[in-house]
Write a protein that holds these residues in place. Sequence first.
Motif, PDB file in Angstrom:
ATOM      1  N   VAL A   1       0.842  -1.204   0.000  1.00  0.00           N
ATOM      2  CA  VAL A   1       0.000   0.000   0.000  1.00  0.00           C
ATOM      3  C   VAL A   1       0.877   1.253   0.000  1.00  0.00           C
ATOM      4  CG1 VAL A   1      -1.623   1.305   1.418  1.00  0.00           C
ATOM      5  CG2 VAL A   1      -2.006  -1.126   1.018  1.00  0.00           C
ATOM      6  N   ASN A   2       1.969   1.227   0.786  1.00  0.00           N
ATOM      7  CA  ASN A   2       2.893   2.369   0.797  1.00  0.00           C
ATOM      8  C   ASN A   2       3.459   2.624  -0.594  1.00  0.00           C
ATOM      9  OD1 ASN A   2       2.480   2.631   3.495  1.00  0.00           O
ATOM     10  ND2 ASN A   2       4.447   1.778   4.122  1.00  0.00           N
ATOM     11  N   ALA A   3       3.793   1.526  -1.294  1.00  0.00           N
ATOM     12  CA  ALA A   3       4.376   1.655  -2.625  1.00  0.00           C
ATOM     13  C   ALA A   3       3.395   2.284  -3.602  1.00  0.00           C
ATOM     14  CB  ALA A   3       4.816   0.285  -3.127  1.00  0.00           C
ATOM     15  N   ARG A   4       2.095   2.169  -3.298  1.00  0.00           N
ATOM     16  CA  ARG A   4       1.094   2.787  -4.171  1.00  0.00           C
ATOM     17  C   ARG A   4       0.827   4.238  -3.795  1.00  0.00           C
ATOM     18  NH1 ARG A   4      -2.521  -0.875  -7.617  1.00  0.00           N
ATOM     19  NH2 ARG A   4      -0.965  -2.468  -7.901  1.00  0.00           N
ATOM     20  N   GLY A   5       1.598   4.732  -2.819  1.00  0.00           N
ATOM     21  CA  GLY A   5       1.487   6.149  -2.485  1.00  0.00           C
ATOM     22  C   GLY A   5       0.557   6.441  -1.337  1.00  0.00           C
ATOM     23  N   PHE A   6       0.071   5.425  -0.628  1.00  0.00           N
ATOM     24  CA  PHE A   6      -0.761   5.694   0.543  1.00  0.00           C
ATOM     25  C   PHE A   6       0.085   5.413   1.771  1.00  0.00           C
ATOM     26  CE2 PHE A   6      -3.366   4.130  -2.911  1.00  0.00           C
ATOM     27  CZ  PHE A   6      -4.293   5.157  -3.047  1.00  0.00           C
ATOM     28  N   ASN A   7       0.294   6.431   2.588  1.00  0.00           N
ATOM     29  CA  ASN A   7       1.199   6.258   3.711  1.00  0.00           C
ATOM     30  C   ASN A   7       0.621   6.935   4.944  1.00  0.00           C
ATOM     31  OD1 ASN A   7       3.391   5.858   5.307  1.00  0.00           O
ATOM     32  ND2 ASN A   7       4.858   6.311   3.671  1.00  0.00           N
ATOM     33  N   LEU A   8       0.512   6.205   6.044  1.00  0.00           N
ATOM     34  CA  LEU A   8      -0.031   6.770   7.274  1.00  0.00           C
ATOM     35  C   LEU A   8       1.041   7.472   8.087  1.00  0.00           C
ATOM     36  CD1 LEU A   8      -2.338   3.876   8.504  1.00  0.00           C
ATOM     37  CD2 LEU A   8      -3.048   5.985   7.405  1.00  0.00           C
ATOM     38  N   VAL A   9       2.310   7.120   7.811  1.00  0.00           N
ATOM     39  CA  VAL A   9       3.362   7.590   8.715  1.00  0.00           C
ATOM     40  C   VAL A   9       4.341   8.534   8.021  1.00  0.00           C
ATOM     41  CG1 VAL A   9       3.228   5.609  10.238  1.00  0.00           C
ATOM     42  CG2 VAL A   9       4.713   5.510   8.243  1.00  0.00           C
ATOM     43  N   SER A  10       3.868   9.223   6.957  1.00  0.00           N
ATOM     44  CA  SER A  10       4.814  10.020   6.174  1.00  0.00           C
ATOM     45  C   SER A  10       5.385  11.202   6.971  1.00  0.00           C
ATOM     46  CB  SER A  10       4.139  10.530   4.896  1.00  0.00           C
ATOM     47  OG  SER A  10       2.892  11.104   5.225  1.00  0.00           O
ATOM     48  N   ASP A  11       4.575  11.731   7.945  1.00  0.00           N
ATOM     49  CA  ASP A  11       5.105  12.889   8.670  1.00  0.00           C
ATOM     50  C   ASP A  11       5.714  12.526  10.020  1.00  0.00           C
ATOM     51  OD1 ASP A  11       2.709  12.107   9.584  1.00  0.00           O
ATOM     52  OD2 ASP A  11       1.771  14.102   9.661  1.00  0.00           O
ATOM     53  N   MET A  12       6.051  11.237  10.204  1.00  0.00           N
ATOM     54  CA  MET A  12       6.673  10.835  11.453  1.00  0.00           C
ATOM     55  C   MET A  12       8.189  10.865  11.317  1.00  0.00           C
ATOM     56  SD  MET A  12       4.215   7.785  12.748  1.00  0.00           S
ATOM     57  CE  MET A  12       5.413   6.930  13.710  1.00  0.00           C
ATOM     58  N   SER A  13       8.867  11.109  12.449  1.00  0.00           N
ATOM     59  CA  SER A  13      10.327  11.110  12.414  1.00  0.00           C
ATOM     60  C   SER A  13      10.835   9.679  12.401  1.00  0.00           C
ATOM     61  CB  SER A  13      10.876  11.834  13.637  1.00  0.00           C
ATOM     62  OG  SER A  13      10.629  11.042  14.784  1.00  0.00           O
ATOM     63  N   ASP A  14      12.092   9.516  12.060  1.00  0.00           N
ATOM     64  CA  ASP A  14      12.676   8.176  11.998  1.00  0.00           C
ATOM     65  C   ASP A  14      12.643   7.492  13.361  1.00  0.00           C
ATOM     66  OD1 ASP A  14      13.078   8.344   9.377  1.00  0.00           O
ATOM     67  OD2 ASP A  14      15.242   8.739   9.460  1.00  0.00           O
ATOM     68  N   THR A  15      12.877   8.276  14.427  1.00  0.00           N
ATOM     69  CA  THR A  15      12.860   7.713  15.779  1.00  0.00           C
ATOM     70  C   THR A  15      11.472   7.164  16.090  1.00  0.00           C
ATOM     71  OG1 THR A  15      13.915   9.839  16.197  1.00  0.00           O
ATOM     72  CG2 THR A  15      13.912   8.231  18.010  1.00  0.00           C
ATOM     73  N   GLU A  16      10.464   7.957  15.766  1.00  0.00           N
ATOM     74  CA  GLU A  16       9.090   7.519  16.024  1.00  0.00           C
ATOM     75  C   GLU A  16       8.768   6.252  15.227  1.00  0.00           C
ATOM     76  OE1 GLU A  16       6.225  11.209  17.149  1.00  0.00           O
ATOM     77  OE2 GLU A  16       7.096  11.264  15.151  1.00  0.00           O
ATOM     78  N   ARG A  17       9.236   6.243  13.996  1.00  0.00           N
ATOM     79  CA  ARG A  17       8.973   5.077  13.152  1.00  0.00           C
ATOM     80  C   ARG A  17       9.588   3.816  13.732  1.00  0.00           C
ATOM     81  NH1 ARG A  17       9.152   6.697   6.779  1.00  0.00           N
ATOM     82  NH2 ARG A  17       8.410   8.774   7.256  1.00  0.00           N
ATOM     83  N   SER A  18      10.839   3.961  14.205  1.00  0.00           N
ATOM     84  CA  SER A  18      11.453   2.734  14.729  1.00  0.00           C
ATOM     85  C   SER A  18      10.817   2.354  16.070  1.00  0.00           C
ATOM     86  CB  SER A  18      12.971   2.875  14.841  1.00  0.00           C
ATOM     87  OG  SER A  18      13.288   4.088  15.434  1.00  0.00           O
ATOM     88  N   GLU A  19      10.325   3.362  16.800  1.00  0.00           N
ATOM     89  CA  GLU A  19       9.594   3.036  18.028  1.00  0.00           C
ATOM     90  C   GLU A  19       8.318   2.267  17.689  1.00  0.00           C
ATOM     91  OE1 GLU A  19       7.684   5.237  21.936  1.00  0.00           O
ATOM     92  OE2 GLU A  19       8.624   6.464  20.387  1.00  0.00           O
ATOM     93  N   MET A  20       7.646   2.744  16.639  1.00  0.00           N
ATOM     94  CA  MET A  20       6.412   2.079  16.206  1.00  0.00           C
ATOM     95  C   MET A  20       6.707   0.635  15.794  1.00  0.00           C
ATOM     96  SD  MET A  20       4.008   3.061  13.020  1.00  0.00           S
ATOM     97  CE  MET A  20       5.055   2.298  11.829  1.00  0.00           C
ATOM     98  N   ARG A  21       7.782   0.453  15.053  1.00  0.00           N
ATOM     99  CA  ARG A  21       8.182  -0.901  14.630  1.00  0.00           C
ATOM    100  C   ARG A  21       8.418  -1.800  15.838  1.00  0.00           C
ATOM    101  NH1 ARG A  21       6.978  -3.122  10.356  1.00  0.00           N
ATOM    102  NH2 ARG A  21       6.113  -1.410   9.187  1.00  0.00           N
ATOM    103  N   ALA A  22       9.046  -1.207  16.876  1.00  0.00           N
ATOM    104  CA  ALA A  22       9.352  -1.996  18.069  1.00  0.00           C
ATOM    105  C   ALA A  22       8.063  -2.458  18.739  1.00  0.00           C
ATOM    106  CB  ALA A  22      10.192  -1.178  19.045  1.00  0.00           C
ATOM    107  N   TYR A  23       7.099  -1.548  18.842  1.00  0.00           N
ATOM    108  CA  TYR A  23       5.819  -1.944  19.437  1.00  0.00           C
ATOM    109  C   TYR A  23       5.131  -3.020  18.598  1.00  0.00           C
ATOM    110  CZ  TYR A  23       5.740   1.429  23.224  1.00  0.00           C
ATOM    111  OH  TYR A  23       6.024   2.107  24.388  1.00  0.00           O
ATOM    112  N   MET A  24       5.238  -2.856  17.259  1.00  0.00           N
ATOM    113  CA  MET A  24       4.576  -3.844  16.382  1.00  0.00           C
ATOM    114  C   MET A  24       5.200  -5.219  16.565  1.00  0.00           C
ATOM    115  SD  MET A  24       3.803  -1.627  12.961  1.00  0.00           S
ATOM    116  CE  MET A  24       2.884  -2.854  12.076  1.00  0.00           C
ATOM    117  N   SER A  25       6.537  -5.243  16.716  1.00  0.00           N
ATOM    118  CA  SER A  25       7.109  -6.574  16.858  1.00  0.00           C
ATOM    119  C   SER A  25       6.837  -7.142  18.252  1.00  0.00           C
ATOM    120  CB  SER A  25       8.602  -6.586  16.523  1.00  0.00           C
ATOM    121  OG  SER A  25       9.269  -5.667  17.312  1.00  0.00           O
TER     122      SER A  25
END
Lengths: 266, 459
Positions: free
Chosen positions: A99-123
């Motif tokens: 879905v991201n590759a098709r240009g739909f992104n929920l996290v486009s305005d998040m910082s890299d730190t936030e993104r990796s935090e989100m990944r950590a919670y997901m795992s």
Amino acid sequence: MAGDMSSSPLVVDAFQAEIGASEPWPVDVCLYQQYAAEQITFPDYAHCLSVKTFLYMCGLDFRVEQKTNAEEMSPSGKVPFIHVGAFLVSELDPIIAFVNARGFNLVSDMSDTERSEMRAYMSMIESILVNAELYLAWLDETVSTEITKPRYGCPYPWPLSWMLPLRKQKDVRARLSSNGWKDKTIEQVCEEVRTCCQALSERLDEQPYFFGDNPTELDALVFGHLYTLLTTSLPEGPFAEIVQKFPNLAAFCKRIDEKFFKQEEN
Amino acid sequence: MGTVYAKAPEPATVNNPPQEGPDDIDFEHIPVKVERVVVEGVGRTKDDVIIKEVRPLLKAETFQEMVQKSHEVKQRMEKLGLFKRVGIFIDTAKDSANKDSYEITFEVREFRPISGGMNTLIGNNDASLLFGVKLPNVLGRGEKVNGEYTHGTKQTRGYSVMMSKPLNANPEILLSGGIYQFHGSYPWSGYKETDRGLDIDLTFPSVLGMHSLRWDGVWRDLRSLSRTTSFAVREQAGHSLKSSLKHVFVRDMRDDGILPSSGSLLRLTQEYAGLGGNVEFSKQELELQFNKSLFWDTVVQLSLAGGVMRPLHKKDDIRINDRFFLGGPLTLRGFSLKGVGPHSDDHPAGNALGAEAYWMCAAHIYTPLPFRPGKGGFGDLFRTHFFVNGGNLGNINFNDLQGSLKDMGNDIRWACGWGIVLRMGRVARMELNYVVPMAVKQGDSVNPGLQFGIGLSFL
């Protein structure tokens, strides 16, 4: 050759993502899952709900197709999977990437730190809630005999109706045995779930979503699992009580349900 | 004492009357009394079967009848799978006062209790290696247990254990049953399948021909072969349980199964699936073949085959693994294997989807190799043939039978060509043909020019 492509799914995924980026979201996107009322087991239901929530959060239209053989149809052998044009994508993470590759992104305005935090919670969800669900559904004697196995075997005639659930149970047992969950007691599993909820509850605090005012894929994943635990009625349901002890998580589930699902129904 | 390796004596006819003379003995009129039958070398074979087999000997009244019956007994015992070798000795009974008294001795060799082997098997455009273990005459009444493992070129793997038993000590009536597991891939349709099943089979003769009645209960697990498998095939992935009863009737009057020169073949197959399980259909198939020799060892062969199936309930679909397919180097030559008929259209080379009815026919003219090299030996394994074959595969709408039949007759695919046929053993054959497809429909997968085929079933 077809055979060569199947041997390296990563190449195919990359290829699909590349092609996908140039096309818009078609109108006839279909999400495949088992029959929700009679057949699906609750760990699978949680996965399907997460994917549906994610797609709704992205504002993407799709149709749900219920098939008794959804699991066998899926390219990865797991539900749910989506059929977009010529592509089949299964499970949450590949679907997010697609879905991201098709240009739909929920996290486009998040910082890299936030993104990796989100990944950590997901795992964390993957490694705790998913295993806990599988444990309760397939290894707990009462739940597996009374609920999971009859549901899993219901579309098939005898003797497949008891052979296939046994085979699935064996697979789940092997999986949980390899990551050390098989030998846990139900109390230990509940403790793991409580720790997980504690962490989620602290991260959520009083915000509407985990990362502020906008939903992310973590919200979709958490909702899928917690909502399933809260609403599935089981003969032994320690997990629902655990989740209920965290009022902000329960309120979060209610909120997302109303925002993305009640609206869809109307 | 002489050994009589008995052969069925030619019956005396009007044209060939028993000749008169002092040296000629009229075997037909020598009275005999079989006083004793001895069977030597019996190990695990049960007495009751042997007694049942040799009993008719005691009723022999003339010398000729005695010899003929001894021969029949030998043949039956070998056919029952009781003994590896049977020798017959006929002698006068020594301690008898009566000079017409005879004693018949069968010297038998039993099979070793267990034997094993490795063979190569030829399937339809597939070869495999077979490892087998055999327990002949395991319970002493001709019962056989056979365990096999096959390992094939196209990812085919199979295991089976079969048991068979002649009923009522009659080698023609055979009851067999077994369990099997088979894994195969079907690249023309883009799927692979694992079958696990049980079957019971009763084979028996009637005045018309051979019958085989078979019940098969099989769990089939169908999966997509790869990511490029079309969605129409992928939708059919999953488990199905088929419980079916099948009747095969064969009347084979040909002089040879592979390269016949005269005679006809009729094979009728009826299958009814729906005795439990979730696969429900009925299927009929027919195969006809006529052979006629002309001048100079030329043989004309005409064949016709067809089949139709329908689901037991109108709304049901028939699964891809039960449907008919058409095309290939030994059936409808000039087309790829299963290349005729409905294909999925979402890929450049779509997956063959099969259909619920088909017909095909073929005309061959077989001749020996030009200039007949190796005549009387190796060269006789070869034939050249000219052929025309045609057919169609489609779905029948039973509400509009006439229209459907018309469609089946209209969209004919046909091809003609020339080639060389090689007989392989008694069951398989190999063909190398040059084929020209004459009528092709959109979606068909065509194979013009040289085409090579090897297999068991051909038309």
